[in-house]
Scaffold this motif. Structure first.
Motif, PDB file in Angstrom:
ATOM      1  N   SER A  89      15.035   7.861   7.243  1.00  0.00           N
ATOM      2  CA  SER A  89      15.297   8.706   8.406  1.00  0.00           C
ATOM      3  C   SER A  89      16.299   9.799   8.058  1.00  0.00           C
ATOM      4  N   ALA A  90      17.357   9.438   7.341  1.00  0.00           N
ATOM      5  CA  ALA A  90      18.354  10.430   6.929  1.00  0.00           C
ATOM      6  C   ALA A  90      17.728  11.462   5.989  1.00  0.00           C
ATOM      7  N   CYS A  91      16.873  11.005   5.080  1.00  0.00           N
ATOM      8  CA  CYS A  91      16.184  11.932   4.164  1.00  0.00           C
ATOM      9  C   CYS A  91      15.299  12.915   4.921  1.00  0.00           C
ATOM     10  N   ALA A  92      14.622  12.422   5.968  1.00  0.00           N
ATOM     11  CA  ALA A  92      13.753  13.291   6.755  1.00  0.00           C
ATOM     12  C   ALA A  92      14.560  14.397   7.436  1.00  0.00           C
ATOM     13  N   ILE A  93      15.706  14.035   7.992  1.00  0.00           N
ATOM     14  CA  ILE A  93      16.557  15.026   8.660  1.00  0.00           C
ATOM     15  C   ILE A  93      17.066  16.049   7.655  1.00  0.00           C
ATOM     16  N   ILE A  94      17.574  15.565   6.519  1.00  0.00           N
ATOM     17  CA  ILE A  94      18.113  16.458   5.492  1.00  0.00           C
ATOM     18  C   ILE A  94      17.032  17.395   4.974  1.00  0.00           C
ATOM     19  N   TRP A  95      15.841  16.852   4.752  1.00  0.00           N
ATOM     20  CA  TRP A  95      14.754  17.689   4.221  1.00  0.00           C
ATOM     21  C   TRP A  95      14.379  18.799   5.209  1.00  0.00           C
ATOM     22  N   TYR A  96      14.252  18.439   6.480  1.00  0.00           N
ATOM     23  CA  TYR A  96      13.841  19.425   7.478  1.00  0.00           C
ATOM     24  C   TYR A  96      14.917  20.485   7.683  1.00  0.00           C
ATOM     25  N   VAL A  97      16.168  20.057   7.706  1.00  0.00           N
ATOM     26  CA  VAL A  97      17.257  20.988   7.999  1.00  0.00           C
ATOM     27  C   VAL A  97      17.620  21.830   6.773  1.00  0.00           C
ATOM     28  N   VAL A  98      17.853  21.161   5.643  1.00  0.00           N
ATOM     29  CA  VAL A  98      18.332  21.875   4.457  1.00  0.00           C
ATOM     30  C   VAL A  98      17.190  22.533   3.686  1.00  0.00           C
ATOM     31  N   VAL A  99      16.187  21.732   3.303  1.00  0.00           N
ATOM     32  CA  VAL A  99      15.120  22.261   2.453  1.00  0.00           C
ATOM     33  C   VAL A  99      14.235  23.241   3.213  1.00  0.00           C
ATOM     34  N   TYR A 100      13.764  22.826   4.409  1.00  0.00           N
ATOM     35  CA  TYR A 100      12.856  23.708   5.147  1.00  0.00           C
ATOM     36  C   TYR A 100      13.594  24.834   5.859  1.00  0.00           C
ATOM     37  N   THR A 101      14.499  24.490   6.777  1.00  0.00           N
ATOM     38  CA  THR A 101      15.103  25.508   7.634  1.00  0.00           C
ATOM     39  C   THR A 101      16.024  26.451   6.878  1.00  0.00           C
ATOM     40  N   LEU A 102      16.892  25.913   6.021  1.00  0.00           N
ATOM     41  CA  LEU A 102      17.877  26.746   5.338  1.00  0.00           C
ATOM     42  C   LEU A 102      17.352  27.394   4.058  1.00  0.00           C
TER      43      LEU A 102
END
Length: 329
Positions: free
Chosen positions: A152-165
């Motif tokens: 779950s933490a990986c999913a949040i980090i991926w969406y926020v950091v990798v995708y959005t940023l």
């Protein structure tokens, strides 16, 4: 029909001379006004969680858990996993809206979001996102499993950091690799039941991975003007419709191929096999028709492919659950 906001505004206008909600409450002590304000505030925070995106992600969770358990898992575990997944998805969406509030203000589709209009302050929105992130991880850790919490933490980090940023404003491949975040719910669901991640879970992961561009690129064509105005290089906004349609068809085909791979690996039965064939054929046919429609000067109807993709994914995962449960009888 009047909007909710118009109804509330009318309660503080007219012959009474009220110029705003606070003065209206002070002058009349109307107990319904603060209740309405509270409901409107809660509604704005709900918008930050992108309920429609969350709904789409969670529709993959329960069927995956049924398949992992080889039958209906405990109701308590099912509910806890769905709650944790909802919190995780809501956190990622709230972070996304906080980071993208500048470009959201430039797009007609998103200009009414709470962080754009000021209905919620950026600071409050960021705090809300962090609270949801912490709550989702703690919830999974406490009530489900450590692996589910980590995923779950990986999913949040991926969406926020990798995708959005990192990807969204820099490359046309943003949704391809950034979309990996939307694949995590099937892994979380599998881990919640088994405590591991198997080949079956990875195949379901790939189904969602290939489905995501085929799902989102038609939407980026429909709202291409918005994305161009905001200088976001979504593929459908910066490429002609026909080559994008061809790629949609390719990814739709890859999605269906992966759905077939589940049959031997997970020993799926007739219900799933027939459903995957019919549903997959229907989805690919929509994508193929869109390719033909855009081959000349026509723009086609990208939203038909977008809607077909939604229906297909839900249908496929319902078939996963139905096939598993029926094989037990």
């Amino acid at each position: 029909m009047k909007s909710f906001r118009e109804i509330v505004d009318e309660s503080c206008s007219g012959s009474s001379g009220c110029e705003g909600l606070p003065s209206c409450v002070e002058s009349h002590g109307n107990p319904r006004v603060p209740v309405r304000r509270a409901i409107r505030t809660l509604g704005n925070y709900l918008i930050l969680t992108k309920p429609r995106v969350m709904e789409l992600l969670l529709v993959t969770t329960a069927p995956t858990m049924i398949l992992a358990h080889d039958g209906m898992p405990g109701l308590g575990l099912l509910i806890l996993t769905l709650i944790g997944g909802a919190l995780s998805a809501a956190s990622a969406s709230a972070f996304n809206m906080y980071i993208d509030r500048d470009v959201d203000a430039l797009m007609a589709r998103t200009e009414a979001r709470p962080l754009v209009t000021g209905a919620i302050s950026p600071r409050a929105g960021l705090i809300f996102a962090w609270l949801l992130a912490g709550l989702s991880s703690a919830f999974f850790w406490t009530f489900v499993s450590t692996l589910a919490a980590a995923l779950s933490a990986c999913a949040i980090i991926w969406y926020v950091v990798v995708y959005t940023l990192l990807l969204k404003r820099r490359t046309t491949q943003n949704i391809v690799w950034g979309g990996l975040a939307g694949c995590f719910p099937v892994l979380i669901a599998w881990a919640s039941v088994t405590g591991t991640v198997s080949w079956t879970a990875l195949i379901l992961f790939l189904v969602v991975f290939f489905w995501t561009p085929a799902h989102y690129w038609p939407l980026s064509i429909r709202y291409g003007e918005d994305y161009r105005r905001a200088n976001i290089p979504m593929l459908g906004a910066v490429r002609a419709s026909h080559p994008v349609a061809v790629r949609v068809l390719m990814y739709a085909g890859a999605t269906v191929f992966c759905s077939f791979a589940l049959i031997p690996v997970a020993q799926m039965g007739v219900v799933y096999s027939v459903s995957a064939l019919i549903g997959g054929g229907w989805f690919v046919a929509h994508a193929a028709r869109y390719v033909v429609a855009t081959s000349g000067q026509g723009a086609g109807k990208p939203m038909q492919v977008f809607l077909a993709s939604n229906i297909y994914l839900g249908f496929l995962f319902v078939a996963v659950a139905a096939d598993t449960l029926l094989q037990l009888q």
